[in-house]
Design a protein around this motif. Structure first.
Motif, PDB file in Angstrom:
ATOM      1  N   GLY A   1       0.825  -1.216   0.000  1.00 15.72           N
ATOM      2  CA  GLY A   1       0.000   0.000   0.000  1.00 15.72           C
ATOM      3  C   GLY A   1       0.852   1.257   0.000  1.00 15.72           C
ATOM      4  N   LEU A   2       1.906   1.256   0.820  1.00 20.78           N
ATOM      5  CA  LEU A   2       2.819   2.404   0.846  1.00 20.78           C
ATOM      6  C   LEU A   2       3.533   2.569  -0.489  1.00 20.78           C
ATOM      7  CD1 LEU A   2       4.340   2.083   4.437  1.00 20.78           C
ATOM      8  CD2 LEU A   2       2.752   3.850   3.601  1.00 20.78           C
ATOM      9  N   CYS A   3       3.886   1.459  -1.118  1.00 20.06           N
ATOM     10  CA  CYS A   3       4.498   1.518  -2.447  1.00 20.06           C
ATOM     11  C   CYS A   3       3.547   2.179  -3.441  1.00 20.06           C
ATOM     12  CB  CYS A   3       4.865   0.119  -2.938  1.00 20.06           C
ATOM     13  SG  CYS A   3       6.364  -0.552  -2.212  1.00 20.06           S
ATOM     14  N   MET A   4       2.281   1.797  -3.391  1.00 22.33           N
ATOM     15  CA  MET A   4       1.307   2.380  -4.311  1.00 22.33           C
ATOM     16  C   MET A   4       1.136   3.873  -4.049  1.00 22.33           C
ATOM     17  SD  MET A   4      -1.584  -0.461  -5.040  1.00 22.33           S
ATOM     18  CE  MET A   4      -1.398  -1.903  -4.041  1.00 22.33           C
ATOM     19  N   ILE A   5       1.098   4.255  -2.766  1.00 26.25           N
ATOM     20  CA  ILE A   5       1.010   5.679  -2.429  1.00 26.25           C
ATOM     21  C   ILE A   5       2.255   6.402  -2.945  1.00 26.25           C
ATOM     22  CG2 ILE A   5       1.035   7.342  -0.511  1.00 26.25           C
ATOM     23  CD1 ILE A   5      -0.723   5.253   1.030  1.00 26.25           C
ATOM     24  N   GLY A   6       3.424   5.800  -2.741  1.00 28.34           N
ATOM     25  CA  GLY A   6       4.664   6.376  -3.242  1.00 28.34           C
ATOM     26  C   GLY A   6       4.655   6.506  -4.750  1.00 28.34           C
ATOM     27  N   LEU A   7       4.122   5.522  -5.422  1.00 35.71           N
ATOM     28  CA  LEU A   7       4.037   5.560  -6.878  1.00 35.71           C
ATOM     29  C   LEU A   7       3.181   6.736  -7.342  1.00 35.71           C
ATOM     30  CD1 LEU A   7       4.974   3.913  -9.327  1.00 35.71           C
ATOM     31  CD2 LEU A   7       2.903   2.566  -9.108  1.00 35.71           C
ATOM     32  N   ILE A   8       2.056   6.928  -6.672  1.00 39.35           N
ATOM     33  CA  ILE A   8       1.177   8.051  -7.004  1.00 39.35           C
ATOM     34  C   ILE A   8       1.904   9.384  -6.767  1.00 39.35           C
ATOM     35  CG2 ILE A   8      -0.921   9.273  -6.293  1.00 39.35           C
ATOM     36  CD1 ILE A   8      -2.093   6.404  -5.705  1.00 39.35           C
ATOM     37  N   LEU A   9       2.589   9.480  -5.631  1.00 36.37           N
ATOM     38  CA  LEU A   9       3.303  10.722  -5.314  1.00 36.37           C
ATOM     39  C   LEU A   9       4.472  10.975  -6.274  1.00 36.37           C
ATOM     40  CD1 LEU A   9       3.366  10.509  -1.409  1.00 36.37           C
ATOM     41  CD2 LEU A   9       1.930  11.990  -2.831  1.00 36.37           C
ATOM     42  N   LEU A  10       5.168   9.921  -6.651  1.00 37.40           N
ATOM     43  CA  LEU A  10       6.310  10.065  -7.552  1.00 37.40           C
ATOM     44  C   LEU A  10       5.901  10.507  -8.953  1.00 37.40           C
ATOM     45  CD1 LEU A  10       8.500   6.982  -6.609  1.00 37.40           C
ATOM     46  CD2 LEU A  10       9.221   9.367  -6.532  1.00 37.40           C
ATOM     47  N   THR A  11       4.738  10.071  -9.406  1.00 33.70           N
ATOM     48  CA  THR A  11       4.353  10.332 -10.785  1.00 33.70           C
ATOM     49  C   THR A  11       3.453  11.559 -10.930  1.00 33.70           C
ATOM     50  OG1 THR A  11       2.533   8.733 -10.598  1.00 33.70           O
ATOM     51  CG2 THR A  11       4.631   7.941 -11.514  1.00 33.70           C
ATOM     52  N   ARG A  12       3.138  12.222  -9.828  1.00 32.80           N
ATOM     53  CA  ARG A  12       2.325  13.454  -9.904  1.00 32.80           C
ATOM     54  C   ARG A  12       3.155  14.569 -10.502  1.00 32.80           C
ATOM     55  NH1 ARG A  12      -0.807  14.760  -4.517  1.00 32.80           N
ATOM     56  NH2 ARG A  12      -1.537  16.407  -5.859  1.00 32.80           N
ATOM     57  N   LYS A  13       2.542  15.355 -11.322  1.00 30.73           N
ATOM     58  CA  LYS A  13       3.246  16.486 -11.948  1.00 30.73           C
ATOM     59  C   LYS A  13       2.887  17.777 -11.281  1.00 30.73           C
ATOM     60  CE  LYS A  13       4.922  14.333 -15.708  1.00 30.73           C
ATOM     61  NZ  LYS A  13       5.984  14.442 -16.540  1.00 30.73           N
TER      62      LYS A  13
END
Length: 142
Positions: free
Chosen positions: A130-142
């Protein structure tokens, strides 16, 4: 303890060289020509280590041990390296692109490990996913 962590250190060190090299691949060079040259270097190095490293069985015996895995590994390495060179050529940052790929990979491997290799998924692993998915969302936000 060193024996346990040495592969991790080797992978991290090699990956640092790998990512920086993939990022530095000249844009004028055809990607597959660059990979061909890369594999010539890798083949010479691997063969040298094999012959100098005191292998126990002759090549004919080693050939009998092979199965589908080296073929699949070879294909996957070419695709992986092509993918990373292209990742950088289309503009991904070295600090984000590989991280995004590895997070997605970790999530998929967690599921594959459970389905095919009987790995145990704990609440801690689910929370980590779940934290990985949250991190993925945060990393790919522009």
């Amino acid at each position: 303890m060193i024996r346990y962590y040495f592969p991790v250190m080797l992978i991290v060190g090699a990956n640092l060289i790998y990512q920086n090299s993939a990022k530095a691949m000249p844009g004028q060079v055809n990607t597959f020509f660059g990979l061909t040259f890369t594999y010539i270097i890798a083949a010479v190095l691997s063969a040298t280590i094999f012959f100098v490293g005191g292998h126990s069985d002759p090549i004919q015996v080693q050939m009998r041990y092979l199965n589908w895995a080296p073929f699949a590994l070879g294909v996957s390495i070419v695709l992986l390296e092509f993918g990373f060179v292209m990742l950088y050529r289309v503009g991904w940052n070295i600090s984000v692109g590989p991280l995004v790929c590895n997070i997605i990979l970790a999530i998929i491997l967690l599921i594959i490990g459970y389905l095919f290799y009987k790995d145990i998924i704990t609440l801690t692993k689910i929370a980590g996913m779940g934290l990985c998915m949250i991190g993925l969302i945060l990393l790919t936000r522009k």
